[in-house]
Design a protein around this motif. Sequence first.
Motif, PDB file in Angstrom:
ATOM      1  N   GLY A  53      72.715 -58.112  19.944  1.00 40.20           N
ATOM      2  CA  GLY A  53      72.806 -58.854  18.697  1.00 40.20           C
ATOM      3  C   GLY A  53      71.566 -58.722  17.839  1.00 40.20           C
ATOM      4  O   GLY A  53      71.357 -59.494  16.904  1.00 40.20           O
ATOM      5  N   LEU A  54      70.735 -57.724  18.143  1.00 38.04           N
ATOM      6  CA  LEU A  54      69.533 -57.477  17.339  1.00 38.04           C
ATOM      7  C   LEU A  54      69.867 -56.685  16.081  1.00 38.04           C
ATOM      8  O   LEU A  54      69.060 -56.597  15.166  1.00 38.04           O
ATOM      9  CB  LEU A  54      68.490 -56.719  18.171  1.00 38.04           C
ATOM     10  CG  LEU A  54      67.976 -57.444  19.411  1.00 38.04           C
ATOM     11  CD1 LEU A  54      67.075 -56.528  20.232  1.00 38.04           C
ATOM     12  CD2 LEU A  54      67.234 -58.715  19.028  1.00 38.04           C
ATOM     13  N   ILE A  64      80.300 -61.165  24.048  1.00 35.33           N
ATOM     14  CA  ILE A  64      79.375 -61.402  25.152  1.00 35.33           C
ATOM     15  C   ILE A  64      79.854 -62.644  25.900  1.00 35.33           C
ATOM     16  O   ILE A  64      79.868 -63.748  25.336  1.00 35.33           O
ATOM     17  CB  ILE A  64      77.931 -61.609  24.653  1.00 35.33           C
ATOM     18  CG1 ILE A  64      77.438 -60.381  23.883  1.00 35.33           C
ATOM     19  CG2 ILE A  64      76.999 -61.944  25.822  1.00 35.33           C
ATOM     20  CD1 ILE A  64      77.332 -59.116  24.693  1.00 35.33           C
ATOM     21  N   ASP A  65      80.244 -62.458  27.146  1.00 36.57           N
ATOM     22  CA  ASP A  65      80.722 -63.570  27.972  1.00 36.57           C
ATOM     23  C   ASP A  65      81.825 -64.345  27.249  1.00 36.57           C
ATOM     24  O   ASP A  65      81.847 -65.587  27.245  1.00 36.57           O
ATOM     25  CB  ASP A  65      79.556 -64.494  28.327  1.00 36.57           C
ATOM     26  CG  ASP A  65      79.847 -65.347  29.558  1.00 36.57           C
ATOM     27  OD1 ASP A  65      80.795 -65.019  30.300  1.00 36.57           O
ATOM     28  OD2 ASP A  65      79.135 -66.350  29.765  1.00 36.57           O
ATOM     29  N   GLY A  66      82.717 -63.610  26.597  1.00 35.96           N
ATOM     30  CA  GLY A  66      83.856 -64.212  25.930  1.00 35.96           C
ATOM     31  C   GLY A  66      83.604 -64.713  24.524  1.00 35.96           C
ATOM     32  O   GLY A  66      84.516 -65.209  23.861  1.00 35.96           O
ATOM     33  N   VAL A  67      82.359 -64.578  24.040  1.00 31.81           N
ATOM     34  CA  VAL A  67      82.006 -65.054  22.697  1.00 31.81           C
ATOM     35  C   VAL A  67      81.889 -63.857  21.753  1.00 31.81           C
ATOM     36  O   VAL A  67      81.087 -62.945  22.003  1.00 31.81           O
ATOM     37  CB  VAL A  67      80.679 -65.847  22.704  1.00 31.81           C
ATOM     38  CG1 VAL A  67      80.303 -66.275  21.290  1.00 31.81           C
ATOM     39  CG2 VAL A  67      80.781 -67.048  23.626  1.00 31.81           C
ATOM     40  N   GLU A  68      82.677 -63.843  20.696  1.00 31.14           N
ATOM     41  CA  GLU A  68      82.598 -62.796  19.681  1.00 31.14           C
ATOM     42  C   GLU A  68      81.322 -63.004  18.866  1.00 31.14           C
ATOM     43  O   GLU A  68      81.162 -64.008  18.180  1.00 31.14           O
ATOM     44  CB  GLU A  68      83.837 -62.878  18.784  1.00 31.14           C
ATOM     45  CG  GLU A  68      83.772 -62.030  17.535  1.00 31.14           C
ATOM     46  CD  GLU A  68      83.615 -60.561  17.842  1.00 31.14           C
ATOM     47  OE1 GLU A  68      82.658 -59.968  17.322  1.00 31.14           O
ATOM     48  OE2 GLU A  68      84.440 -60.022  18.580  1.00 31.14           O
ATOM     49  N   ILE A  69      80.372 -62.075  18.968  1.00 31.84           N
ATOM     50  CA  ILE A  69      79.058 -62.300  18.346  1.00 31.84           C
ATOM     51  C   ILE A  69      78.949 -61.726  16.941  1.00 31.84           C
ATOM     52  O   ILE A  69      78.027 -62.089  16.201  1.00 31.84           O
ATOM     53  CB  ILE A  69      77.912 -61.732  19.226  1.00 31.84           C
ATOM     54  CG1 ILE A  69      77.917 -60.196  19.250  1.00 31.84           C
ATOM     55  CG2 ILE A  69      77.974 -62.308  20.627  1.00 31.84           C
ATOM     56  CD1 ILE A  69      76.667 -59.595  19.883  1.00 31.84           C
ATOM     57  N   THR A  70      79.854 -60.830  16.564  1.00 35.77           N
ATOM     58  CA  THR A  70      79.693 -60.180  15.266  1.00 35.77           C
ATOM     59  C   THR A  70      79.912 -61.145  14.105  1.00 35.77           C
ATOM     60  O   THR A  70      79.472 -60.874  12.991  1.00 35.77           O
ATOM     61  CB  THR A  70      80.652 -58.977  15.138  1.00 35.77           C
ATOM     62  OG1 THR A  70      81.934 -59.330  15.658  1.00 35.77           O
ATOM     63  CG2 THR A  70      80.134 -57.796  15.924  1.00 35.77           C
ATOM     64  N   GLY A  71      80.546 -62.290  14.355  1.00 34.15           N
ATOM     65  CA  GLY A  71      80.763 -63.254  13.283  1.00 34.15           C
ATOM     66  C   GLY A  71      79.802 -64.425  13.298  1.00 34.15           C
ATOM     67  O   GLY A  71      79.919 -65.339  12.474  1.00 34.15           O
ATOM     68  N   GLU A  74      72.781 -66.369  12.105  1.00 36.88           N
ATOM     69  CA  GLU A  74      71.539 -66.074  12.824  1.00 36.88           C
ATOM     70  C   GLU A  74      71.160 -67.170  13.821  1.00 36.88           C
ATOM     71  O   GLU A  74      70.688 -66.887  14.922  1.00 36.88           O
ATOM     72  CB  GLU A  74      70.387 -65.855  11.836  1.00 36.88           C
ATOM     73  CG  GLU A  74      70.391 -64.466  11.196  1.00 36.88           C
ATOM     74  CD  GLU A  74      70.299 -63.346  12.225  1.00 36.88           C
ATOM     75  OE1 GLU A  74      69.549 -63.477  13.201  1.00 36.88           O
ATOM     76  OE2 GLU A  74      71.008 -62.341  12.055  1.00 36.88           O
ATOM     77  N   ASP A  75      71.363 -68.437  13.453  1.00 37.93           N
ATOM     78  CA  ASP A  75      70.999 -69.528  14.354  1.00 37.93           C
ATOM     79  C   ASP A  75      71.849 -69.508  15.623  1.00 37.93           C
ATOM     80  O   ASP A  75      71.321 -69.633  16.739  1.00 37.93           O
ATOM     81  CB  ASP A  75      71.155 -70.883  13.644  1.00 37.93           C
ATOM     82  CG  ASP A  75      70.060 -71.123  12.614  1.00 37.93           C
ATOM     83  OD1 ASP A  75      69.029 -70.428  12.689  1.00 37.93           O
ATOM     84  OD2 ASP A  75      70.242 -71.998  11.751  1.00 37.93           O
ATOM     85  N   ARG A  76      73.153 -69.356  15.454  1.00 41.04           N
ATOM     86  CA  ARG A  76      74.036 -69.339  16.622  1.00 41.04           C
ATOM     87  C   ARG A  76      73.810 -68.093  17.462  1.00 41.04           C
ATOM     88  O   ARG A  76      73.875 -68.135  18.695  1.00 41.04           O
ATOM     89  CB  ARG A  76      75.490 -69.429  16.162  1.00 41.04           C
ATOM     90  CG  ARG A  76      75.854 -70.770  15.542  1.00 41.04           C
ATOM     91  CD  ARG A  76      77.221 -70.729  14.896  1.00 41.04           C
ATOM     92  NE  ARG A  76      78.282 -70.536  15.854  1.00 41.04           N
ATOM     93  CZ  ARG A  76      79.508 -70.120  15.547  1.00 41.04           C
ATOM     94  NH1 ARG A  76      79.806 -69.809  14.282  1.00 41.04           N
ATOM     95  NH2 ARG A  76      80.437 -70.003  16.480  1.00 41.04           N
ATOM     96  N   LEU A  77      73.505 -66.983  16.800  1.00 43.27           N
ATOM     97  CA  LEU A  77      73.222 -65.748  17.517  1.00 43.27           C
ATOM     98  C   LEU A  77      71.940 -65.891  18.338  1.00 43.27           C
ATOM     99  O   LEU A  77      71.871 -65.465  19.492  1.00 43.27           O
ATOM    100  CB  LEU A  77      73.095 -64.593  16.527  1.00 43.27           C
ATOM    101  CG  LEU A  77      73.076 -63.168  17.074  1.00 43.27           C
ATOM    102  CD1 LEU A  77      74.277 -62.889  17.959  1.00 43.27           C
ATOM    103  CD2 LEU A  77      73.013 -62.171  15.935  1.00 43.27           C
ATOM    104  N   ALA A  78      70.924 -66.525  17.754  1.00 44.59           N
ATOM    105  CA  ALA A  78      69.660 -66.738  18.467  1.00 44.59           C
ATOM    106  C   ALA A  78      69.875 -67.638  19.685  1.00 44.59           C
ATOM    107  O   ALA A  78      69.301 -67.397  20.757  1.00 44.59           O
ATOM    108  CB  ALA A  78      68.625 -67.341  17.528  1.00 44.59           C
TER     109      ALA A  78
END
Length: 218
Positions: A53-54, A64-71, A74-78
Amino acid sequence: MIELRGVSKTVLSGGRPLTILHPTDLSVPAGQFVAVVGPSGSGKSTLLGLIAGLDAPSSGEIAIDGVEITGLDEDRLARLRGAKIGFVFQFFHLIPSLSALENILVPLEIAGEGRPADKAAALLQDVGLTARGHHYPSQLSGGEQQRIAIARALANDPPILLADEPTGNLDSTNGRHVVDLLVDVNRKRRTTVVMVTHDPELTERADIVLSMRDGRAC
């Protein structure tokens, strides 16, 4: 644990689009040790950065572990990275003004760990450097610095450890120590490990070998 569906990365170079990673599908089950290999410029580090997610893909989806990260913003990704992913770099990236123990303490204190000093000391022991905890990075060998970096990456017990050429700057002896440590992390902790490497020993010990060439998995 890690799912990529049609993930690609294209950037502008000299005003023209340059595809660094062509659409790629990848599925890594929990607890697997994956070695990503290929020549320089084949897209290995780009792939790792996307999984972490960088960087954001130009197309496709990453879970990642069932979580769609592309949407994620920045806070939730961090927050997800802090909870799910540890990252080990080729150049260690230790804080030079902090001791080895203090470098491990930083993520524990940020996460609000109840007894950070105890956990940092346990991690130092896990990587075999209890006696070096008070030394600064400049007083440690390259292999020792990388072992501290691995301990720091494991501070929050992430289920995923990503490593970009972790033995690339080490001699063969220190490289072997780091290889053994990473395999140990995978086997004993059941941590999912995805590693970019040119090290044939790491490749031999991986569960999955992903070969890349010209931005394509092959």
